[in-house]
Design an enzyme around this catalytic site. Structure first.
Site, PDB file in Angstrom:
ATOM      1  N   PHE A  24       0.825  -1.215   0.000  1.00 14.88           N
ATOM      2  CA  PHE A  24       0.000   0.000   0.000  1.00 14.88           C
ATOM      3  C   PHE A  24       0.862   1.270   0.000  1.00 14.88           C
ATOM      4  O   PHE A  24       0.487   2.262  -0.627  1.00 14.88           O
ATOM      5  CB  PHE A  24      -0.971   0.006   1.175  1.00 14.88           C
ATOM      6  CG  PHE A  24      -2.056  -1.038   1.063  1.00 14.88           C
ATOM      7  CD1 PHE A  24      -2.808  -1.144  -0.101  1.00 14.88           C
ATOM      8  CD2 PHE A  24      -2.331  -1.914   2.103  1.00 14.88           C
ATOM      9  CE1 PHE A  24      -3.808  -2.107  -0.229  1.00 14.88           C
ATOM     10  CE2 PHE A  24      -3.323  -2.881   1.994  1.00 14.88           C
ATOM     11  CZ  PHE A  24      -4.059  -2.977   0.826  1.00 14.88           C
ATOM     12  N   HIS A 119      -0.800  -2.285   7.373  1.00 11.44           N
ATOM     13  CA  HIS A 119      -1.299  -1.026   6.796  1.00 11.44           C
ATOM     14  C   HIS A 119      -2.804  -1.197   6.602  1.00 11.44           C
ATOM     15  O   HIS A 119      -3.247  -1.859   5.662  1.00 11.44           O
ATOM     16  CB  HIS A 119      -0.581  -0.758   5.459  1.00 11.44           C
ATOM     17  CG  HIS A 119      -0.777   0.620   4.918  1.00 11.44           C
ATOM     18  ND1 HIS A 119       0.235   1.321   4.288  1.00 11.44           N
ATOM     19  CD2 HIS A 119      -1.864   1.429   4.892  1.00 11.44           C
ATOM     20  CE1 HIS A 119      -0.238   2.509   3.891  1.00 11.44           C
ATOM     21  NE2 HIS A 119      -1.516   2.587   4.254  1.00 11.44           N
ATOM     22  N   LEU A 120      -3.584  -0.618   7.506  1.00  8.57           N
ATOM     23  CA  LEU A 120      -5.016  -0.901   7.491  1.00  8.57           C
ATOM     24  C   LEU A 120      -5.695  -0.328   6.248  1.00  8.57           C
ATOM     25  O   LEU A 120      -5.198   0.609   5.621  1.00  8.57           O
ATOM     26  CB  LEU A 120      -5.681  -0.410   8.780  1.00  8.57           C
ATOM     27  CG  LEU A 120      -5.739   1.084   9.090  1.00  8.57           C
ATOM     28  CD1 LEU A 120      -6.832   1.784   8.321  1.00  8.57           C
ATOM     29  CD2 LEU A 120      -6.025   1.255  10.577  1.00  8.57           C
ATOM     30  N   HIS A 121      -6.812  -0.923   5.891  1.00  8.72           N
ATOM     31  CA  HIS A 121      -7.552  -0.537   4.687  1.00  8.72           C
ATOM     32  C   HIS A 121      -8.993  -0.975   4.849  1.00  8.72           C
ATOM     33  O   HIS A 121      -9.283  -1.943   5.537  1.00  8.72           O
ATOM     34  CB  HIS A 121      -6.908  -1.169   3.450  1.00  8.72           C
ATOM     35  CG  HIS A 121      -6.600  -2.635   3.591  1.00  8.72           C
ATOM     36  ND1 HIS A 121      -5.513  -3.099   4.328  1.00  8.72           N
ATOM     37  CD2 HIS A 121      -7.234  -3.724   3.136  1.00  8.72           C
ATOM     38  CE1 HIS A 121      -5.505  -4.416   4.298  1.00  8.72           C
ATOM     39  NE2 HIS A 121      -6.540  -4.840   3.581  1.00  8.72           N
ATOM     40  N   LEU A 122      -9.866  -0.227   4.192  1.00  9.72           N
ATOM     41  CA  LEU A 122     -11.302  -0.483   4.275  1.00  9.72           C
ATOM     42  C   LEU A 122     -11.771  -1.152   2.979  1.00  9.72           C
ATOM     43  O   LEU A 122     -11.588  -0.600   1.904  1.00  9.72           O
ATOM     44  CB  LEU A 122     -12.032   0.851   4.474  1.00  9.72           C
ATOM     45  CG  LEU A 122     -13.553   0.852   4.580  1.00  9.72           C
ATOM     46  CD1 LEU A 122     -13.994   0.162   5.861  1.00  9.72           C
ATOM     47  CD2 LEU A 122     -14.068   2.283   4.560  1.00  9.72           C
TER      48      LEU A 122
END
Ligand SMILES: [Zn+2]
Length: 160
Positions: A24, A119-122
């Protein structure tokens, strides 16, 4: 959501070589390669990218530029932008592909099913009744990557 959808092309992702570093962050920095990376939109704090290994056609992710894993560490303005971009995504996907439902959400931590937990993600995943049997019959990596190109071209104009 992943328990209910059999997407055989995801084998390539699960078994294939993992890239060094954070995918990301790499996509965020390669702003001259948005088409190759399937980046649909870049906002001030977050971008939207189609999932290269989708659970269903149109499966996209809203990703903050900032490399962080903790949901609780997102700022109020990052949260607002993420949700607002998720809302736009649902609206454009609905207009373009007429799905019968959506899954919108985050997998936080490996135990919760996060593929890239650092690495957070929606996720925004369009759903159709019976989509699991549909995708299993066309479950070829090549077919799906062509489909992803087409989905990208069709959606890109919405995100201007
Ligand atoms: Zn990152």
């Amino acid at each position: 959501m992943k328990d209910h959808i059999f997407a055989s092309w995801r084998e390539e992702y699960i078994r294939g070589p993992k890239e060094e570093g954070c995918v990301f962050c790499r996509i965020a920095s390669e702003d001259d390669k948005d088409k190759e990376n399937f980046v649909l939109y870049r906002g001030p704090q977050c971008y939207i990218v189609l999932n290269r290994y989708p659970y269903t056609s149109g499966h996209l992710m809203v990703v903050p530029y900032r490399h962080l894993a903790e949901f609780t560490a997102l700022t109020a303005s990052e949260l607002t932008e993420m949700m607002s971009l998720a809302q736009d995504s649902v609206s454009y996907l609905a207009k373009q592909f007429s799905p019968q439902g959506f899954n919108v959400g985050m997998n936080l931590g490996q135990s919760a099913g996060a593929g890239i937990e650092e690495h957070l993600h929606l996720h925004v995943v369009p759903r159709w009744t019976g989509d699991s049997s549909f995708v299993s019959t066309i479950g070829q990596t090549r077919v799906v990557s062509i489909a992803t190109d087409r989905v990208y071209d069709e959606l890109k104009s919405s995100f201007r």
